[in-house]
Design a protein around this motif. Structure first.
Motif, PDB file in Angstrom:
ATOM      1  N   ILE A 144      23.529  33.517  23.429  1.00  0.00           N
ATOM      2  CA  ILE A 144      24.282  33.106  24.610  1.00  0.00           C
ATOM      3  C   ILE A 144      24.296  31.582  24.712  1.00  0.00           C
ATOM      4  N   GLN A 145      25.464  31.020  25.012  1.00  0.00           N
ATOM      5  CA  GLN A 145      25.557  29.632  25.416  1.00  0.00           C
ATOM      6  C   GLN A 145      25.920  29.614  26.893  1.00  0.00           C
ATOM      7  N   PHE A 146      25.127  28.917  27.693  1.00  0.00           N
ATOM      8  CA  PHE A 146      25.298  28.935  29.139  1.00  0.00           C
ATOM      9  C   PHE A 146      25.253  27.493  29.632  1.00  0.00           C
ATOM     10  N   SER A 147      26.396  26.963  30.068  1.00  0.00           N
ATOM     11  CA  SER A 147      26.422  25.577  30.515  1.00  0.00           C
ATOM     12  C   SER A 147      26.421  25.470  32.034  1.00  0.00           C
ATOM     13  N   PRO A 148      25.606  24.564  32.567  1.00  0.00           N
ATOM     14  CA  PRO A 148      25.633  24.326  34.003  1.00  0.00           C
ATOM     15  C   PRO A 148      26.678  23.306  34.412  1.00  0.00           C
ATOM     16  N   ALA A 154      39.355  24.621  28.461  1.00  0.00           N
ATOM     17  CA  ALA A 154      39.405  25.189  27.107  1.00  0.00           C
ATOM     18  C   ALA A 154      38.479  26.390  26.963  1.00  0.00           C
ATOM     19  N   PHE A 155      37.409  26.434  27.725  1.00  0.00           N
ATOM     20  CA  PHE A 155      36.444  27.526  27.576  1.00  0.00           C
ATOM     21  C   PHE A 155      36.948  28.842  28.157  1.00  0.00           C
ATOM     22  N   THR A 156      37.889  28.772  29.071  1.00  0.00           N
ATOM     23  CA  THR A 156      38.389  30.003  29.689  1.00  0.00           C
ATOM     24  C   THR A 156      39.065  30.894  28.651  1.00  0.00           C
ATOM     25  N   GLU A 157      39.759  30.300  27.722  1.00  0.00           N
ATOM     26  CA  GLU A 157      40.480  31.084  26.714  1.00  0.00           C
ATOM     27  C   GLU A 157      39.755  31.117  25.368  1.00  0.00           C
ATOM     28  N   TYR A 158      38.554  30.621  25.306  1.00  0.00           N
ATOM     29  CA  TYR A 158      37.852  30.479  24.035  1.00  0.00           C
ATOM     30  C   TYR A 158      37.361  31.826  23.505  1.00  0.00           C
ATOM     31  N   ASP A 159      37.437  32.000  22.198  1.00  0.00           N
ATOM     32  CA  ASP A 159      36.935  33.223  21.558  1.00  0.00           C
ATOM     33  C   ASP A 159      35.423  33.098  21.413  1.00  0.00           C
ATOM     34  N   ASP A 160      34.720  33.482  22.491  1.00  0.00           N
ATOM     35  CA  ASP A 160      33.281  33.240  22.553  1.00  0.00           C
ATOM     36  C   ASP A 160      32.440  34.495  22.326  1.00  0.00           C
ATOM     37  N   LYS A 161      33.060  35.569  21.899  1.00  0.00           N
ATOM     38  CA  LYS A 161      32.364  36.830  21.617  1.00  0.00           C
ATOM     39  C   LYS A 161      31.637  37.381  22.844  1.00  0.00           C
ATOM     40  N   GLY A 162      32.101  36.988  24.026  1.00  0.00           N
ATOM     41  CA  GLY A 162      31.476  37.460  25.261  1.00  0.00           C
ATOM     42  C   GLY A 162      30.128  36.837  25.538  1.00  0.00           C
ATOM     43  N   LEU A 163      29.846  35.677  24.896  1.00  0.00           N
ATOM     44  CA  LEU A 163      28.511  35.084  24.981  1.00  0.00           C
ATOM     45  C   LEU A 163      28.493  33.703  25.645  1.00  0.00           C
ATOM     46  N   TYR A 164      29.609  33.254  26.205  1.00  0.00           N
ATOM     47  CA  TYR A 164      29.634  31.951  26.866  1.00  0.00           C
ATOM     48  C   TYR A 164      29.802  32.138  28.373  1.00  0.00           C
ATOM     49  N   PHE A 165      28.966  31.445  29.137  1.00  0.00           N
ATOM     50  CA  PHE A 165      29.014  31.491  30.599  1.00  0.00           C
ATOM     51  C   PHE A 165      28.812  30.079  31.141  1.00  0.00           C
ATOM     52  N   LYS A 357      24.752  42.033  31.335  1.00  0.00           N
ATOM     53  CA  LYS A 357      24.290  42.139  32.720  1.00  0.00           C
ATOM     54  C   LYS A 357      24.575  40.897  33.560  1.00  0.00           C
ATOM     55  N   LEU A 358      25.028  39.814  32.943  1.00  0.00           N
ATOM     56  CA  LEU A 358      25.216  38.579  33.692  1.00  0.00           C
ATOM     57  C   LEU A 358      26.279  38.696  34.784  1.00  0.00           C
ATOM     58  N   GLN A 359      27.386  39.349  34.484  1.00  0.00           N
ATOM     59  CA  GLN A 359      28.401  39.510  35.521  1.00  0.00           C
ATOM     60  C   GLN A 359      27.855  40.335  36.681  1.00  0.00           C
ATOM     61  N   GLU A 360      27.114  41.368  36.373  1.00  0.00           N
ATOM     62  CA  GLU A 360      26.568  42.237  37.414  1.00  0.00           C
ATOM     63  C   GLU A 360      25.616  41.488  38.345  1.00  0.00           C
ATOM     64  N   PRO A 395      27.982  31.114  45.532  1.00  0.00           N
ATOM     65  CA  PRO A 395      27.919  32.546  45.197  1.00  0.00           C
ATOM     66  C   PRO A 395      28.048  32.835  43.709  1.00  0.00           C
ATOM     67  N   ILE A 396      28.712  31.919  42.971  1.00  0.00           N
ATOM     68  CA  ILE A 396      28.916  31.999  41.518  1.00  0.00           C
ATOM     69  C   ILE A 396      29.879  33.128  41.146  1.00  0.00           C
ATOM     70  N   THR A 397      29.440  34.390  41.159  1.00  0.00           N
ATOM     71  CA  THR A 397      30.304  35.549  40.941  1.00  0.00           C
ATOM     72  C   THR A 397      31.159  35.414  39.680  1.00  0.00           C
ATOM     73  N   PHE A 398      30.592  35.730  38.543  1.00  0.00           N
ATOM     74  CA  PHE A 398      31.304  35.634  37.270  1.00  0.00           C
ATOM     75  C   PHE A 398      32.457  36.631  37.179  1.00  0.00           C
ATOM     76  N   ASP A 399      33.566  36.186  36.599  1.00  0.00           N
ATOM     77  CA  ASP A 399      34.602  37.126  36.203  1.00  0.00           C
ATOM     78  C   ASP A 399      34.256  37.649  34.809  1.00  0.00           C
ATOM     79  N   GLU A 400      35.138  38.430  34.230  1.00  0.00           N
ATOM     80  CA  GLU A 400      34.843  39.035  32.927  1.00  0.00           C
ATOM     81  C   GLU A 400      34.879  38.019  31.790  1.00  0.00           C
ATOM     82  N   LEU A 401      35.259  36.793  32.113  1.00  0.00           N
ATOM     83  CA  LEU A 401      35.333  35.752  31.098  1.00  0.00           C
ATOM     84  C   LEU A 401      34.131  34.824  31.119  1.00  0.00           C
ATOM     85  N   GLY A 402      33.217  35.060  32.049  1.00  0.00           N
ATOM     86  CA  GLY A 402      32.061  34.183  32.165  1.00  0.00           C
ATOM     87  C   GLY A 402      32.303  32.952  33.001  1.00  0.00           C
TER      88      GLY A 402
END
Length: 423
Positions: A144-148, A154-165, A357-360, A395-402
């Motif tokens: 996982i890559q997780f940036s604060p 560019a990250f919204t459409e990035y092919d991140d294998k579901g691992l970028y948040f 589980k991050l979105q949840e 609240p943060i609340t991730f969408d399905e794209l992280g």
């Protein structure tokens, strides 16, 4: 000054759409409503099934965003201490690293080092341009890559294998806020000096779009590259265009630019952004920046005063100097909390399991029970429930794209002491 914009989550990671919103100028903060090698060890520890979660950081100790390093690093360390003290079935080991910038390229040695430590996630970089240099390496390793602090669209459409948040909102939103702010202040023409990377050109584009939609005109937009040390040509080009306002979409290079700019341009018509909004204090003569404004994602320091006070107490208590900046400290804190909660909910330190589980745990799915501390959220999870963490940064609340679907962007103004406060 308040701006409200609502962001809509996209339907899937394979089809990403940009956030959009209506910016309304109104009075005080801007609110936007808006996974390893195979990542980490899947074991749960030797005593009582306790999870041992190893996290690396690639935050700016050096480079042109180094002023953001202390608050971000402090945020991660403070979160880890809170998690470990809670004794709720998970312990955090933090391995700190330096992202550097695209000039010194510290990440070229730091990222392999962190991956070699078998971390489940890497927090960073702060710079979007730097993150883009190693995102493929990190997610390609199944980590996982997780940036604060990454804000590039560019990250919204990035092919991140579901691992970028990320806990910071897209610059689609900051640009909209900034462009509308400049127009609302009565300016009709705008010059910009822009860092030539994904962050700079992206934010400049969204600012221009909003400003021109409000009836303004961008009359000059020279760029510079990371590592440049002189900016006379860019400054001359912008001043020659005689704009009503100048937006500086830069990192800490702004300190070099400002003396030449303010010698012939009124500071009250200058606009800063998150990459350079800093408390300059006596770096410049008193009154140098009086009236200048800027935008910064995140709740104001006044709003989160209890957190910043506790963070400073923790940081100084660990032998570090008192913090002078707090940009992205809350987002860094929340990043570690969310990773720990996702690991606890998954019952695993495997990166892919945590990512699932991050979105949840952020409240983006699962209809969880609201909670605002790690200890309270962990109690819900350990009791068989679903936690919905509302963080210090929002609240943060991730969408399905992280991407976060709810965040806050503040407008600030400089006083006589060259420090900023909520406008």
């Amino acid at each position: 000054m308040s701006v409200f914009a609502k962001a809509t989550a996209s339907p899937s990671r394979s089809k990403r759409t940009l956030l959009s919103g209506l910016a309304i100028v109104g009075a005080s903060a801007l609110v936007l409503a808006g996974c390893a090698t195979d990542g980490g060890d899947t074991s749960t520890g030797s005593e009582g099934g306790e999870l041992s979660l190893k996290l690396g950081t690639a935050l700016p100790v050096t480079g042109n965003l180094a002023f953001l390093g202390p608050p971000e690093i402090a945020g991660t360390e403070y979160a880890a201490s809170e998690i470990n003290a809670a004794d709720a079935g998970i312990q955090i080991e933090l391995i700190q690293g330096d992202s550097g910038d695209t000039d010194n390229k510290a990440y070229e040695t730091e990222i392999p080092r962190l991956l070699g430590e078998d971390v489940s996630a890497i927090l960073g970089a702060a710079s979007s341009g730097v993150s883009l240099q190693f995102i493929d390496q990190v997610v390609g390793a199944g980590v996982i890559q997780f940036s604060p602090a990454n804000t590039s669209a560019a990250f919204t459409e990035y092919d991140d294998k579901g691992l970028y948040f990320r806990t910071a909102p897209s610059d689609v939103l900051q640009g909209e806020v900034l462009g509308n702010l400049i127009a609302a202040d009565g300016h009709e023409t705008l010059g910009m000096i822009v860092l030539n990377d994904s962050y700079g050109t992206g934010l400049a584009g969204y600012t221009q779009e909003a400003f021109e939609a409000a009836g303004g005109e961008v009359v000059a937009q020279p760029t510079y590259n990371t590592g440049d040390t002189t900016f006379d040509a860019q400054i001359s080009e912008v001043l020659a265009a005689d704009p009503d306002a100048i937006a500086l979409i830069t990192f800490e290079e702004v300190s070099t630019m400002l003396p030449s700019i303010v010698s012939s341009f009124s500071a009250e018509n200058l606009y800063f952004v998150d990459g350079n909004l800093a408390n300059f204090g006596d770096e410049f003569a008193a009154g140098t920046l009086t009236g200048a404004k800027g935008t910064l994602p995140g709740l104001s320091v006044d709003t989160i005063a209890d957190f910043t006070s506790a963070l400073n107490e923790f940081y100084v208590g660990s032998g570090q100097p008192e913090l002078e900046e707090f940009s992205y400290a809350a987002e860094s804190f929340d990043s570690v909390i969310l990773l720990a909660l996702a690991s606890l909910a998954a019952g695993s330190t495997d990166s892919a399991a945590i990512a699932e589980k991050l979105q949840e745990v952020s409240g983006g799915s699962g209809n969880g029970e609201k909670c605002t501390t790690f200890a309270d959220c962990a109690e819900i999870i350990n009791g068989g429930g679903t936690a919905d963490y509302d963080g210090i940064s929002g609240p943060i609340t991730f969408d399905e794209l992280g991407d976060p679907t709810e965040a806050t962007i503040g407008v600030y103004q400089y006083g006589e002491d060259n420090t900023y406060s909520a406008y």
